[in-house]
Design a protein around this motif. Sequence first.
Motif, PDB file in Angstrom:
ATOM      1  N   VAL A   1       0.878  -1.165   0.000  1.00 55.96           N
ATOM      2  CA  VAL A   1       0.000   0.000   0.000  1.00 55.96           C
ATOM      3  C   VAL A   1       0.909   1.206   0.000  1.00 55.96           C
ATOM      4  O   VAL A   1       1.901   1.222   0.712  1.00 55.96           O
ATOM      5  N   ARG A   2       0.565   2.202  -0.751  1.00 58.60           N
ATOM      6  CA  ARG A   2       1.414   3.372  -0.835  1.00 58.60           C
ATOM      7  C   ARG A   2       1.555   4.038   0.518  1.00 58.60           C
ATOM      8  O   ARG A   2       0.583   4.287   1.191  1.00 58.60           O
TER       9      ARG A   2
ATOM     10  N   TYR B   1       2.202   6.944   1.050  1.00 57.03           N
ATOM     11  CA  TYR B   1       1.549   8.237   1.006  1.00 57.03           C
ATOM     12  C   TYR B   1       0.118   8.128   1.485  1.00 57.03           C
ATOM     13  O   TYR B   1      -0.392   8.972   2.200  1.00 57.03           O
ATOM     14  N   ALA B   2      -0.530   7.070   1.027  1.00 59.29           N
ATOM     15  CA  ALA B   2      -1.969   6.982   1.256  1.00 59.29           C
ATOM     16  C   ALA B   2      -2.242   6.712   2.719  1.00 59.29           C
ATOM     17  O   ALA B   2      -2.344   5.565   3.122  1.00 59.29           O
TER      18      ALA B   2
ATOM     19  N   ARG C   1      -4.473   6.131   4.454  1.00 51.85           N
ATOM     20  CA  ARG C   1      -5.884   5.794   4.494  1.00 51.85           C
ATOM     21  C   ARG C   1      -6.283   5.378   5.894  1.00 51.85           C
ATOM     22  O   ARG C   1      -5.567   4.648   6.553  1.00 51.85           O
ATOM     23  N   GLY C   2      -7.406   5.833   6.311  1.00 52.52           N
ATOM     24  CA  GLY C   2      -7.900   5.427   7.613  1.00 52.52           C
ATOM     25  C   GLY C   2      -7.160   6.099   8.758  1.00 52.52           C
ATOM     26  O   GLY C   2      -7.479   5.886   9.908  1.00 52.52           O
ATOM     27  N   LYS C   3      -6.158   6.913   8.436  1.00 56.45           N
ATOM     28  CA  LYS C   3      -5.419   7.542   9.528  1.00 56.45           C
ATOM     29  C   LYS C   3      -5.441   9.048   9.360  1.00 56.45           C
ATOM     30  O   LYS C   3      -5.542   9.556   8.273  1.00 56.45           O
TER      31      LYS C   3
ATOM     32  N   SER D   1      -4.082  12.424   8.753  1.00 54.60           N
ATOM     33  CA  SER D   1      -2.889  12.923   8.093  1.00 54.60           C
ATOM     34  C   SER D   1      -2.398  14.141   8.868  1.00 54.60           C
ATOM     35  O   SER D   1      -3.169  14.736   9.583  1.00 54.60           O
TER      36      SER D   1
ATOM     37  N   GLU E   1       4.344  13.356   8.891  1.00 58.18           N
ATOM     38  CA  GLU E   1       3.700  12.683   7.753  1.00 58.18           C
ATOM     39  C   GLU E   1       4.299  13.092   6.420  1.00 58.18           C
ATOM     40  O   GLU E   1       4.025  12.494   5.398  1.00 58.18           O
TER      41      GLU E   1
END
Lengths: 573, 211
Positions: free
Chosen positions: B91-92, B94-95, B97-99, B101, B121
């Motif tokens: 999973v990237r 960068y992404a 996701r779900g967290k 930023s 980040e």
Amino acid sequence: MMNYFPDEVLEHVFDFITCHKDRNSVSLVCKSWHRIERYSRRRVFIGNCYSISPERLIARFPGVKSLTLKGKPHFADFNLVPYDWGGFVYPWIKVLAETGIGLEELRLKRMVVSDESLELISKTFVNFQSLVLVSCDGFSADGLAAIAANCRFLRELDLQENEVDDHRGHWLSCFPESCTSLVSLNFACLKGEVNLGALERLVSRSPNLKSLRLNRSVPLDTLQKLLMRAPQLVDLGIGSYVHDPSSEASNKLKHAIQRCKSIMSLSGFLEVAPRCMSAIYPICGNLTTLNLSYAPGIHGNKLTKLIQHCRKLQRLWILDCIGDKGLGVVASTCKELQELRVFPSDPFGAGNDAVTEEGLVLVSAGCPKLNSLLYFCQQMTNAALITVAKNCPNFIRFRLCILDPVRPDPVTNQPLDEGFGAIVQSCKRLKRLSLSGLLTDQVFLYIGMYAEQLEMLSIAFAADSDKGMLYVLNGCKKLRKLEIRDCPFGNAALLEDVGKYETMRSLWMSSCEVTLGGCKTVAEMMPSLNVEIINESDQTEFNLDDGQKVDKMYLYRTLVGHRKDAPESVWIL
Amino acid sequence: MSSENGKRLPETDAAGLNFEATELTLGLPGKSRVTSDGGAKLGSKRGFSETVDLSLGDKKDTNKLGQTQSQIDAREAAPGSKAQVVGWPPVRGYAKRGKKSCKYVKVAVDGAPYLRKVDLEMYNTYQQLLASLEDMFSCFTIRNFLNEKKMDQVNGIEYVPTYEDKDGDWMLVGDVPWQMFVESCKRIRLMKNTETVELAPRTPPKWSRRS
């Protein structure tokens, strides 16, 4: 007969041929077609920026207006490539600028883009219209400011998943009052604040704006104002979406959203409160694309209620907290679905909210048009894959990632060879495949036998022996990109047919059994390949013994020999 | 994060504990990846000790799946934990996701009159973070344990990067995988070398330039 047509006629005919693969074919017909085609080519696609030089690009296509360049290998996305590996765009911009090319469009993926490059673009190319940066890094808001300030006819500024140092949000204010040409503005990946007033004014004076994707710093009231000013939007990326559904602000937002009758694509929700989602129900019926994969915390009912409104959905990106049941709702609602991506919301955790093979089977049964899949799941069974293969023979892209990399079929305890075998046998148009789970050499036998259209294959923690890799290299005639990690493939596989690599764009092998000696042999035998060894450990550890296993090898075909910009950690053989 | 991470660094490096003997790595079904010197295992040549908690056995221990008994044991022992290997799952980074930023933490440098803030980040690796800190506090040099020769000592003072974690403890930067660090770091302090003499680790942090 065609020989008697003047060049202009042929050129006019070629204008209708836009796909670069077709144009490449056209140019091979005869010398005069080659000549006419090259002068009339406007869009050039370069899949590996180190395969050719900017000078040679311009020599062949002096009329180029649109350039697409890709840099780092795909596994750079997963931190397997040193950050300073390469892929610098500046040398390209410099040469294009110096030779007076009228560049209008630049699309870059996994490249290092400096502020200097952006400034040079903005000051050199008078008619520059479109900048699309995907997974790039190396620039800051200063570079964006230069683009905003100097590109008088800018239509598209599309930043997707870039690492940008944007502590200063002034760049939006740099768009001059005279700039009214924007069609697409996407800054969702920026982490800093932007000048909201400048944003509102910019949107107000951009009547052609069709695509707008905001970052999380844009608050709700600004969103509402923007929507009021741009009801013609087709694609919207919401930044922050937190409001009290009973409040005045929420009502105003609902009203603004309802005016946007053209929105077909919705994404973002970088910050969201689940109870607010009802405000967007009115536009869900028109949506063909929905990306909720950045939206933490929308679970269960709220998610399924939303999906139930989206009957026209063709593309859905979502988090795995949708669960198998939620995918069941997708299956019964979204009959037009073509592309599904399910991302892990908790990649390293216990995965309580997650999807299994059941969800995938439901979607395959309910969505016959499904042709593109990226699916992160806890487990997969052969039976499920066989069913999916039967239900959906149209897959073009099939990427399955079982979070535990060597997990067998939990029901039978068998490897997943048969399941993936069914996929490649059934999906005759399959171009891209990613494997995971427990896999032996057998699955590669199937791939070599059946995956005739396969262009890209990603393998991790699979196979028992060199045979696996050999089946693929011998069988997949259209293979262009092969990326392998943690597999027991060694020199015997690597060296069996080195000529094959010249027919491919690139090969990546990391944590396999190939040795330095094997890589050197490839390099010696094939001068048309660059064979790069990436070694990130302390230099003193790295010994030059040919028997030493190579941690990471990346090889690619090239017309311009060794690159000169490799860092210390990269050794080109 | 998983508590089953095989890399436990005890308080004292006592009793000649051989870490490599206890080091667990991810192996392939049926293939032993242990070399005789133990140190050159591919599975352990990672930027971080994000290598995994599945241990290796001899070939003769493999079952019909080609999994070694110890792999099966390890999986059963840690049912909830995920194998943590660099770049997996794909999973990237960068992404987020779900967290959430955007993670700004204060950075203090001993001797500087004011603090700075960095967004953790924004970085993917320790290398990037420290490079950025060096830029921010350009008059100081930050001690880089694994690359001593790269340091140029401008004024002869070295700084050791440390951070305060969720439990309130001051930790040396670099021991845990990057993501784990980002999640647990509350603030960063660049300590003057003289103060850290007692802390000087005999085993350097797992992080190295390649991360």
